[in-house]
Design a protein around this motif. Structure first.
Motif, mmCIF file in Angstrom:
data_model
loop_
_atom_site.group_PDB
_atom_site.id
_atom_site.type_symbol
_atom_site.label_atom_id
_atom_site.label_comp_id
_atom_site.label_asym_id
_atom_site.label_seq_id
_atom_site.Cartn_x
_atom_site.Cartn_y
_atom_site.Cartn_z
ATOM 1 N N ARG A 5 52.654 -56.805 -12.047
ATOM 2 C CA ARG A 5 52.918 -57.571 -13.259
ATOM 3 C C ARG A 5 52.418 -56.878 -14.496
ATOM 4 O O ARG A 5 53.054 -56.916 -15.548
ATOM 5 N N ARG A 6 51.279 -56.215 -14.420
ATOM 6 C CA ARG A 6 50.709 -55.609 -15.615
ATOM 7 C C ARG A 6 50.981 -54.117 -15.735
ATOM 8 O O ARG A 6 50.512 -53.459 -16.635
ATOM 9 N N TYR A 44 58.870 -63.308 -16.088
ATOM 10 C CA TYR A 44 59.564 -62.033 -15.943
ATOM 11 C C TYR A 44 58.647 -61.008 -15.299
ATOM 12 O O TYR A 44 57.500 -60.827 -15.724
ATOM 13 N N VAL A 45 59.155 -60.335 -14.250
ATOM 14 C CA VAL A 45 58.422 -59.228 -13.639
ATOM 15 C C VAL A 45 59.397 -58.099 -13.329
ATOM 16 O O VAL A 45 60.552 -58.326 -12.977
ATOM 17 N N THR A 47 59.775 -54.806 -10.856
ATOM 18 C CA THR A 47 59.221 -54.292 -9.614
ATOM 19 C C THR A 47 60.085 -53.151 -9.097
ATOM 20 O O THR A 47 61.163 -52.857 -9.632
ATOM 21 N N HIS A 51 64.301 -56.119 -11.368
ATOM 22 C CA HIS A 51 63.716 -57.008 -12.366
ATOM 23 C C HIS A 51 64.073 -58.443 -11.997
ATOM 24 O O HIS A 51 65.217 -58.721 -11.623
ATOM 25 N N ASP A 105 55.222 -69.379 -13.043
ATOM 26 C CA ASP A 105 54.512 -68.134 -13.320
ATOM 27 C C ASP A 105 54.455 -67.343 -12.031
ATOM 28 O O ASP A 105 54.197 -67.908 -10.952
ATOM 29 N N TYR A 107 52.717 -64.070 -10.022
ATOM 30 C CA TYR A 107 51.584 -63.147 -10.044
ATOM 31 C C TYR A 107 51.458 -62.496 -8.673
ATOM 32 O O TYR A 107 51.499 -63.182 -7.644
ATOM 33 N N GLU A 108 51.295 -61.170 -8.656
ATOM 34 C CA GLU A 108 51.138 -60.442 -7.401
ATOM 35 C C GLU A 108 49.687 -60.049 -7.204
ATOM 36 O O GLU A 108 49.032 -59.531 -8.111
ATOM 37 N N TRP A 113 52.920 -62.436 -3.375
ATOM 38 C CA TRP A 113 53.397 -63.013 -4.624
ATOM 39 C C TRP A 113 53.024 -64.495 -4.662
ATOM 40 O O TRP A 113 53.295 -65.237 -3.716
ATOM 41 N N SER A 290 56.312 -64.805 -21.279
ATOM 42 C CA SER A 290 55.573 -64.049 -20.266
ATOM 43 C C SER A 290 55.726 -62.576 -20.622
ATOM 44 O O SER A 290 56.516 -62.220 -21.494
ATOM 45 N N SER A 292 55.785 -58.316 -19.036
ATOM 46 C CA SER A 292 55.751 -57.321 -17.971
ATOM 47 C C SER A 292 55.592 -55.976 -18.654
ATOM 48 O O SER A 292 56.458 -55.559 -19.428
#
Length: 331
Positions: A5-6, A44-45, A47, A51, A105, A107-108, A113, A290, A292
């Motif tokens: 995510r970050r 939104y993420v 990976t 997406h 939301d 979050y990994e 997940w 959100s 990414s």
């Protein structure tokens, strides 16, 4: 911190080659969005599997479950169904009259997940934030399955509202969940891994409050960066189409629990907040945000389409320690 995510590198396909004048920073370009972009409250993420945008459900589609959209490039989007065919049965008792599920939301953490989502009815704080987990976001993976983990926090009988979860890890790797909408404002509560549930003995702490009769603040999302925690919130009114007045504001703190101050030193506990993005022309009421990497995702109400909620994704430019987001010109 969730490794996907970050991770700014996860959006490398969207990075612009040009550097900001005078600071040498490279920022992502704004993708030109197409396809199915009719979303509200996007999580939104980006990976290795593509997406993804998870968003508020529609009570007339898929039993109101959280909706999923997918893109190969972060620009062209297609509808990919709902998290479940039917809502978990326990929600009907926890929140009588619940229709669609809200404000997810993603979050990994450590290969899992965590999907936090809200069940409520409009204007009420008989609400609950719930959790589902999965080992992948790729629906083609044989292990793909969202598993219901039940309630995380409920707000009936309290002065807060348990919707709009936003999860962040602190510098020690401990997870926290910011949440809240109207009522007494934005709170944060400690979680624990690997359950993703509230830590033993943890109590909600107030971190943002407008102090107004109509306490129009919600959708907290915290981004850690360079020793600061940046609290993004949506303030004013959503969900009114072209009459929506939403805007995104931010404050920052050295501690995840605050105090959060804006760029002028105003406290978010006292109606502070530096504007990150507000409406412009037919792009009305941005919020439900959100991030990414250095991309900000949000919805806005499209004045050229009778106020339909629409996905926006724009680059964040960091200037003197503060985030700035601008609408592209000529659109």
């Amino acid at each position: 911190m969730g490794i996907v995510r970050r991770l700014a590198g996860a959006v490398a396909a969207l990075l612009a080659a040009a550097a900001l004048a005078g600071c040498g920073a490279v920022v992502p370009a704004a993708p030109e969005l197409s396809g199915d972009v009719f979303v509200h409250d996007p999580a939104y993420v980006a990976t290795d599997d593509g997406h993804f945008v998870y968003s508020t459900g529609n009570g007339q589609i898929g039993d109101g479950n959280i909706q999923i959209r997918r893109s190969d490039d972060g620009a062209s989007w297609e509808y990919a169904g709902e998290v479940w065919a039917s809502k978990p049965q326990w929600l009907a008792e926890a929140v009588p009259g619940v229709d669609n599920l809200w404000a997810p939301d993603l979050y990994e953490h450590d290969g899992t997940w965590y999907l936090y989502y809200s069940a409520s009815t409009f204007g009420s704080n008989r609400s609950v934030i719930a959790l589902a987990t999965n080992t992948t976001l790729d629906p083609e993976d044989p292990g793909y399955e969202w598993v219901d983990r039940g309630a995380v926090i409920a707000s009936e009988g309290t002065d807060f509202n348990a919707i709009d979860a936003g999860v962040v890890e602190d510098e020690d790797g401990a997870p926290w969940m910011a949440f809240g909408s109207f009522f007494s404002g934005i709170h944060i509560v400690p979680l624990e891994w690997p359950s993703g549930m509230p830590a033993a003995g943890g109590e909600p702490v107030l971190i943002a409050d407008r102090g107004l009769l109509e306490n129009a603040i919600e959708a907290p999302y915290i981004v850690p960066r360079d020793g600061w925690y940046y609290l993004f919130v949506s303030r004013n009114l959503c969900c009114k189409g072209v009459d929506s007045t939403y805007e995104i504001v931010v404050g920052r703190s050295r501690a995840v629990t605050g105090p959060y101050l804006d760029a002028d030193g105003g406290a978010l506990l006292d109606d502070g907040g530096t504007v990150v993005l507000s409406g412009e022309g037919d792009r009305i009421g941005p919020g439900g945000q959100s991030t990414s990497g250095d991309l900000l995702a949000f919805h806005f109400y499209d004045g050229a389409a009778d106020g339909v909620p629409t996905l926006g994704i724009l680059p964040i430019t960091w200037r003197d320690g503060w985030p700035a987001v601008e609408w592209p010109s000529g659109t």
